[in-house]
Design an enzyme around this catalytic site. Sequence first.
Site, short mmCIF file in Angstrom:
data_model
loop_
_atom_site.label_atom_id
_atom_site.label_comp_id
_atom_site.label_asym_id
_atom_site.label_seq_id
_atom_site.Cartn_x
_atom_site.Cartn_y
_atom_site.Cartn_z
N ASN A 10 -28.00 -17.61 3.34
CA ASN A 10 -27.71 -16.76 2.20
C ASN A 10 -28.98 -16.57 1.36
O ASN A 10 -29.48 -17.50 0.74
CB ASN A 10 -26.59 -17.44 1.39
N LYS A 13 -28.88 -17.65 -2.30
CA LYS A 13 -28.92 -19.11 -2.48
C LYS A 13 -30.34 -19.63 -2.32
O LYS A 13 -30.79 -20.49 -3.06
CB LYS A 13 -28.03 -19.80 -1.43
N ASP A 71 -22.01 -28.38 -1.15
CA ASP A 71 -20.63 -28.06 -0.82
C ASP A 71 -19.85 -28.09 -2.12
O ASP A 71 -20.12 -28.92 -2.99
CB ASP A 71 -20.04 -29.07 0.16
N SER A 72 -18.95 -27.14 -2.27
CA SER A 72 -18.23 -27.09 -3.55
C SER A 72 -16.80 -26.65 -3.33
O SER A 72 -16.44 -26.19 -2.24
CB SER A 72 -18.94 -26.11 -4.49
N ASP A 181 -12.59 -18.43 -10.07
CA ASP A 181 -13.00 -18.27 -11.47
C ASP A 181 -11.95 -17.63 -12.38
O ASP A 181 -11.75 -18.09 -13.51
CB ASP A 181 -14.31 -17.46 -11.57
P1 IMP Z 1 -18.60 -23.69 0.02
O1 IMP Z 1 -19.32 -22.40 0.18
O2 IMP Z 1 -18.27 -24.40 1.27
O3 IMP Z 1 -19.24 -24.57 -1.00
O4 IMP Z 1 -17.12 -23.31 -0.51
C1 IMP Z 1 -16.97 -23.01 -1.81
C2 IMP Z 1 -15.59 -22.42 -2.06
O5 IMP Z 1 -15.06 -23.11 -3.22
C3 IMP Z 1 -15.73 -20.95 -2.48
O6 IMP Z 1 -15.42 -20.11 -1.41
C4 IMP Z 1 -14.74 -20.84 -3.61
O7 IMP Z 1 -13.48 -20.56 -3.10
C5 IMP Z 1 -14.69 -22.22 -4.23
N1 IMP Z 1 -15.68 -22.35 -5.33
C6 IMP Z 1 -16.76 -23.16 -5.39
N2 IMP Z 1 -17.43 -23.02 -6.54
C7 IMP Z 1 -16.77 -22.08 -7.24
C8 IMP Z 1 -16.99 -21.48 -8.52
O8 IMP Z 1 -17.97 -21.76 -9.25
N3 IMP Z 1 -16.09 -20.56 -8.88
C9 IMP Z 1 -15.03 -20.20 -8.13
N4 IMP Z 1 -14.78 -20.70 -6.94
C10 IMP Z 1 -15.64 -21.66 -6.48
#
Ligand code: IMP
Length: 225
Positions: A10, A13, A71-72, A181
């Site tokens: 990305n 990113k 990861d989030s 969000d």
């Molecule tokens: P990652 O890309 O594997 O970290 O997955 C992150 C997923 O978590 C995203 O597709 C969102 O659905 C959710 N997510 C993580 N951070 C946020 C945020 O700041 N706002 C809204 N959704 C989030």
Amino acid sequence: MYKLVLASRNKNKIRELREMLAEVTDSIEILSLDDIGYEGDIEEDGSSYEENSAIKSLVPASMGYVGIADDSGLSVDVLDGAPGVYSARYAGEHVTYTDNNEKLLKVLENEDNRAAKFVCVMTLAVPDGAGVDLPCDVVDEELSRFATERAGRRVKVAAVRGECAGTILRELRGEGGFGYDPMFYFEPAGKTFAEMDHEEKNAVSHRGEAVSKFKSLIRTVFGGK
Ligand code: IMP
């Protein structure tokens, strides 16, 4: 100059990470998976944010590079932390943010406890022989064991975690941001994350906190301002 590889393709990113780490030190260069010729997909099959981030950062680490990943997701209290590591695919594979939001609204329809938190974990994975020493006090032993076993070579991992607590609304509010969000209400601001601008969200968000801790980690490992 140390080469660090972000386990991502990305462009946004990568640009953001370059900008943020340029404030810390001139002695590192950030590369992407494309830059090191990795064309595969990464299966995020870990059972925690930490494991998934480690799995991603292990891709460059397995090739001898220092790896970085994040990861989030959103963890809802009454759902025992779900959608959690499945946040991106809560409503199924190849779904939209709207699909995920609609599913969560439905699942929580009759629920009064709406407490939740956003979590962001960032990891730094250093394989033996990369010419970088990760000090003992920043090494996560458990995650390093997990990574070493998975990579089939000795890898040390450091992890930082940012969290932001809020509540899940019963309807969507706001046009900004992404993902969950519009339903994530942040009490101290009296707004959802989708009603905040970038700067406002970054100042309080899980990602903002993780990034700030990650900068400190980079300063500890590579020196800098
Ligand atoms: P990652 O890309 O594997 O970290 O997955 C992150 C997923 O978590 C995203 O597709 C969102 O659905 C959710 N997510 C993580 N951070 C946020 C945020 O700041 N706002 C809204 N959704 C989030």
